[in-house]
Scaffold this active site. Structure first.
Site, PDB file in Angstrom:
ATOM      1  N   HIS A 143      71.680 -10.355  44.271  1.00 28.29           N
ATOM      2  CA  HIS A 143      70.976 -10.322  45.797  1.00 28.29           C
ATOM      3  C   HIS A 143      69.622 -11.787  45.249  1.00 28.29           C
ATOM      4  O   HIS A 143      68.746 -11.343  45.221  1.00 28.29           O
ATOM      5  CB  HIS A 143      69.516  -9.385  45.505  1.00 28.29           C
ATOM      6  N   HIS A 159      61.533  -3.158  39.433  1.00 30.47           N
ATOM      7  CA  HIS A 159      63.467  -3.577  40.032  1.00 30.47           C
ATOM      8  C   HIS A 159      63.996  -2.442  39.688  1.00 30.47           C
ATOM      9  O   HIS A 159      64.064  -1.664  39.991  1.00 30.47           O
ATOM     10  CB  HIS A 159      63.361  -5.401  39.016  1.00 30.47           C
ATOM     11  N   HIS A 182      60.110  -3.973  49.930  1.00 30.99           N
ATOM     12  CA  HIS A 182      61.195  -5.287  49.004  1.00 30.99           C
ATOM     13  C   HIS A 182      60.561  -6.411  48.916  1.00 30.99           C
ATOM     14  O   HIS A 182      59.658  -6.676  50.392  1.00 30.99           O
ATOM     15  CB  HIS A 182      61.912  -5.061  50.153  1.00 30.99           C
ATOM     16  N   ASP A 206      67.472   0.728  45.715  1.00 25.83           N
ATOM     17  CA  ASP A 206      67.590   2.482  44.970  1.00 25.83           C
ATOM     18  C   ASP A 206      66.962   3.830  45.567  1.00 25.83           C
ATOM     19  O   ASP A 206      67.727   4.852  44.897  1.00 25.83           O
ATOM     20  CB  ASP A 206      66.543   1.833  44.421  1.00 25.83           C
TER      21      ASP A 206
HETATM   22  C1  SDX Z   1      64.970  -4.136  43.917  1.00 22.71           C
HETATM   23  O1  SDX Z   1      64.915  -8.214  44.750  1.00 22.71           O
HETATM   24  C2  SDX Z   1      65.237  -8.141  44.684  1.00 22.71           C
HETATM   25  O2  SDX Z   1      66.174  -8.713  45.436  1.00 22.71           O
HETATM   26  C3  SDX Z   1      65.151  -6.637  43.916  1.00 22.71           C
HETATM   27  C4  SDX Z   1      66.062  -5.786  43.787  1.00 22.71           C
HETATM   28  C5  SDX Z   1      67.784  -6.669  43.599  1.00 22.71           C
HETATM   29  O3  SDX Z   1      68.832  -6.023  44.432  1.00 22.71           O
HETATM   30  O4  SDX Z   1      67.505  -7.136  43.214  1.00 22.71           O
HETATM   31  O5  SDX Z   1      66.659  -5.689  45.834  1.00 22.71           O
HETATM   32  C6  SDX Z   1      66.322  -4.664  43.735  1.00 22.71           C
HETATM   33  O6  SDX Z   1      64.025  -4.023  42.873  1.00 22.71           O
HETATM   34  C7  SDX Z   1      64.544  -3.838  44.589  1.00 22.71           C
HETATM   35  C8  SDX Z   1      62.669  -2.823  44.903  1.00 22.71           C
HETATM   36  C9  SDX Z   1      62.714  -1.628  43.521  1.00 22.71           C
HETATM   37  N1  SDX Z   1      61.555  -1.357  43.047  1.00 22.71           N
HETATM   38  C10 SDX Z   1      60.337  -0.497  43.988  1.00 22.71           C
HETATM   39  O7  SDX Z   1      61.248   0.460  44.638  1.00 22.71           O
HETATM   40  C11 SDX Z   1      59.188  -0.406  43.684  1.00 22.71           C
HETATM   41  C12 SDX Z   1      58.515   0.414  44.346  1.00 22.71           C
HETATM   42  N2  SDX Z   1      58.390  -1.089  44.992  1.00 22.71           N
HETATM   43  C13 SDX Z   1      57.103  -2.106  44.982  1.00 22.71           C
HETATM   44  O8  SDX Z   1      56.682  -1.684  44.395  1.00 22.71           O
HETATM   45  C14 SDX Z   1      57.039  -3.013  45.743  1.00 22.71           C
HETATM   46  O9  SDX Z   1      57.750  -2.673  47.148  1.00 22.71           O
HETATM   47  C15 SDX Z   1      58.157  -3.902  45.394  1.00 22.71           C
HETATM   48  C16 SDX Z   1      57.388  -4.380  43.983  1.00 22.71           C
HETATM   49  C17 SDX Z   1      59.381  -4.262  45.030  1.00 22.71           C
HETATM   50  C18 SDX Z   1      57.933  -5.698  45.984  1.00 22.71           C
HETATM   51  O10 SDX Z   1      56.185  -5.449  46.378  1.00 22.71           O
HETATM   52  P1  SDX Z   1      55.159  -6.982  46.669  1.00 22.71           P
HETATM   53  O11 SDX Z   1      56.559  -7.684  47.304  1.00 22.71           O
HETATM   54  O12 SDX Z   1      55.119  -7.681  45.273  1.00 22.71           O
HETATM   55  O13 SDX Z   1      54.604  -6.282  47.586  1.00 22.71           O
HETATM   56  P2  SDX Z   1      53.000  -5.252  47.468  1.00 22.71           P
HETATM   57  O14 SDX Z   1      53.531  -5.180  46.096  1.00 22.71           O
HETATM   58  O15 SDX Z   1      52.118  -7.097  47.194  1.00 22.71           O
HETATM   59  O16 SDX Z   1      52.749  -4.252  48.367  1.00 22.71           O
HETATM   60  C19 SDX Z   1      52.928  -4.946  50.028  1.00 22.71           C
HETATM   61  C20 SDX Z   1      51.606  -3.525  50.036  1.00 22.71           C
HETATM   62  C21 SDX Z   1      50.466  -3.623  49.467  1.00 22.71           C
HETATM   63  O17 SDX Z   1      49.297  -3.140  49.830  1.00 22.71           O
HETATM   64  P3  SDX Z   1      48.266  -4.234  49.459  1.00 22.71           P
HETATM   65  O18 SDX Z   1      47.602  -3.782  47.969  1.00 22.71           O
HETATM   66  O19 SDX Z   1      48.512  -5.232  50.933  1.00 22.71           O
HETATM   67  O20 SDX Z   1      47.020  -2.270  50.678  1.00 22.71           O
HETATM   68  O21 SDX Z   1      52.698  -3.089  50.387  1.00 22.71           O
HETATM   69  C22 SDX Z   1      52.399  -1.409  49.589  1.00 22.71           C
HETATM   70  C23 SDX Z   1      51.264  -2.498  48.194  1.00 22.71           C
HETATM   71  O22 SDX Z   1      50.930  -1.356  48.041  1.00 22.71           O
HETATM   72  N3  SDX Z   1      53.147  -1.614  48.934  1.00 22.71           N
HETATM   73  C24 SDX Z   1      53.483   0.305  48.977  1.00 22.71           C
HETATM   74  C25 SDX Z   1      55.087   0.407  48.353  1.00 22.71           C
HETATM   75  N4  SDX Z   1      55.459  -1.809  48.423  1.00 22.71           N
HETATM   76  C26 SDX Z   1      54.384  -2.189  49.060  1.00 22.71           C
HETATM   77  N5  SDX Z   1      53.490   0.978  48.750  1.00 22.71           N
HETATM   78  C27 SDX Z   1      52.896   2.464  48.165  1.00 22.71           C
HETATM   79  N6  SDX Z   1      55.086   2.107  47.818  1.00 22.71           N
HETATM   80  C28 SDX Z   1      55.518   1.309  47.658  1.00 22.71           C
HETATM   81  N7  SDX Z   1      56.754   1.474  48.005  1.00 22.71           N
END
Ligand code: SDX
Length: 374
Positions: A186, A221, A260, A311
């Site tokens: 990815h 991740h 994401h 995931d």
């Molecule tokens: C993988 O990069 C890749 O390609 C990774 C991957 C791969 O194949 O290698 O696709 C695999 O790692 C998928 C992601 C798995 N992780 C999760 O499911 C963990 C939960 N997700 C979040 O932690 C988050 O969505 C991230 C870390 C994945 C991405 O976050 P960003 O891009 O850093 O964005 P952010 O955390 O700054 O969020 C932006 C906003 C925030 O709200 P505000 O502070 O602006 O009010 O969206 C909210 C966040 O709070 N938000 C979420 C959320 N994801 C984003 N709120 C609640 N639950 C979530 N899951």
């Protein structure tokens, strides 16, 4: 003038790659130009592993040679096998994976040789042996006899055989194969970028993959697929799901399996993995997790406009297949070794030491006082 800081390298393009791309025009992740879901429909994992590593889909003859090479390398050294038996039973399988690859690095006769040919030979050894090492730990920590790999089984069949002593029906194997294809690569995700960063100092591939495994373990991740299952187990039954997810969002909890950095209106891998999750749930006659899945997804989209990532469907699918929850991310590892390796080879081919800058916020210059003056 304060430096422009892009925390998390948000939106920063740091290099070129030919390995994969999310193509907005088809809203698809593509490996070497082929859409991942197209590969899921028409190929088995070994064909996609070959594609990611070599840039082209294999002919029948090339696939036969690749499979023969992979199956030949499945054998673990006696040292590694004995070490795995001594790993603390309570250690996390991701730490077991990281340690096993490090031990492979200690043993590999070509560790010092970063030439493309030597690196590809090392890739095949890491790719073939890591699932065997993980399955050995899977059995050893339960006090069960370790099951040796079988050369007449495919990559996916062999993993089931080594973990459970049997190969499930072909629909289950196909669903597992699809999950490996979707997990394989990815672009510059954090574990791949970790691997590239380690490689940029011309360190070796075992070290780069060890670092990538450490990075993938994190719940933001790869570790998310395990956390998704913990969430579903906390919810317990579909009738609890609505209240549970709304309370979690009221508490501003981060919901694992959602969101994401790259996909902002849905991870292109989810529809395919969701389809196979449904097939496995049907075979296992267990719809409970699907019902929880749909309720939580609806609230996340309606309330936060945050979509599932790969995931989210993969976690419950591995649970229904019978894997221990803490083995979900190690399954991600055995697939992503292909993507990491392709990027490591690509980094070597056009390397530049990765060394970003920081904006200093510390003390101004000051004189040192002797200890008796402080
Ligand atoms: C993988 O990069 C890749 O390609 C990774 C991957 C791969 O194949 O290698 O696709 C695999 O790692 C998928 C992601 C798995 N992780 C999760 O499911 C963990 C939960 N997700 C979040 O932690 C988050 O969505 C991230 C870390 C994945 C991405 O976050 P960003 O891009 O850093 O964005 P952010 O955390 O700054 O969020 C932006 C906003 C925030 O709200 P505000 O502070 O602006 O009010 O969206 C909210 C966040 O709070 N938000 C979420 C959320 N994801 C984003 N709120 C609640 N639950 C979530 N899951």
């Amino acid at each position: 003038m304060s430096d422009e800081i892009k925390k998390g390298l948000l939106g920063i393009v740091v290099d070129e790659t030919e390995v994969s791309k999310v193509m907005p025009e088809i809203n698809s992740l593509t490996y070497r130009g082929y859409a991942a879901q197209d590969l899921c429909a028409k190929c088995k994992f070994e064909e996609v592993a070959y594609l990611i590593l070599n840039g082209e889909l294999p002919t029948k003859k090339q696939l036969k040679k690749f499979e023969k090479e992979e199956r030949k390398e499945r054998k673990l050294s006696k040292t590694l096998l004995d070490d795995i038996k001594k790993f603390p039973k309570k250690s996390h399988p991701m730490d077991a994976a990281r340690t096993a690859v490090s031990i492979m690095g200690l043993e590999d006769k070509e560790t010092k040789d970063n030439s493309p040919k030597a690196n590809m030979r090392k890739v095949m050894r890491i790719f073939a042996k890591t699932p065997v090492a993980l399955a050995a730990f899977y059995r050893a920590r339960k006090g069960k006899k370790i099951i040796s790999p079988k050369k007449n089984l495919s990559f996916s069949e062999n993993f089931f055989h080594m973990c459970f002593g049997k190969v499930p029906n072909k629909e289950i194997v196909k669903a597992f194969d699809v999950s490996l294809i979707l997990y394989a690569e990815h672009s510059f995700n954090v574990s791949t970028f970790t691997a590239r960063t380690i490689t940029s100092s011309l360190s070796d591939i075992h070290g780069a993959i060890t670092g990538a495994i450490a990075s993938l373990k994190g719940p933001l991740h790869g570790g998310a697929n395990e956390e998704v299952m913990h969430m579903m187990n906390k919810i317990k039954k579909p009738e609890n799901a609505l209240k549970w997810i709304n309370k979690a969002l009221d508490n501003k909890d981060v919901i694992m399996g959602f969101g994401h950095r790259v996909y902002k209106s849905g991870d292109s891998r989810v529809p395919t993995m969701r389809e196979y999750f449904g097939k496995v749930a049907k075979i296992k006659k267990d719809k409970k997790f699907e019902k929880i899945y749909d309720i939580v997804e609806k609230v996340m989209i309606d309330r936060k406009n945050i979509h599932p990532n790969v995931d989210y469907p993969t976690g419950p699918t591995y649970h229904l297949m019978g894997f221990d929850t803490d083995f979900f991310t190690p399954i991600f590892v055995i697939s992503r070794i292909t993507g990491w390796s392709a990027h490591i080879i690509e980094q070597h081919a056009a390397n530049k030491l990765i060394r970003p800058l920081a904006s200093y916020r510390g003390n101004k210059h000051r004189k040192v006082l002797q200890l008796n003056q402080r």
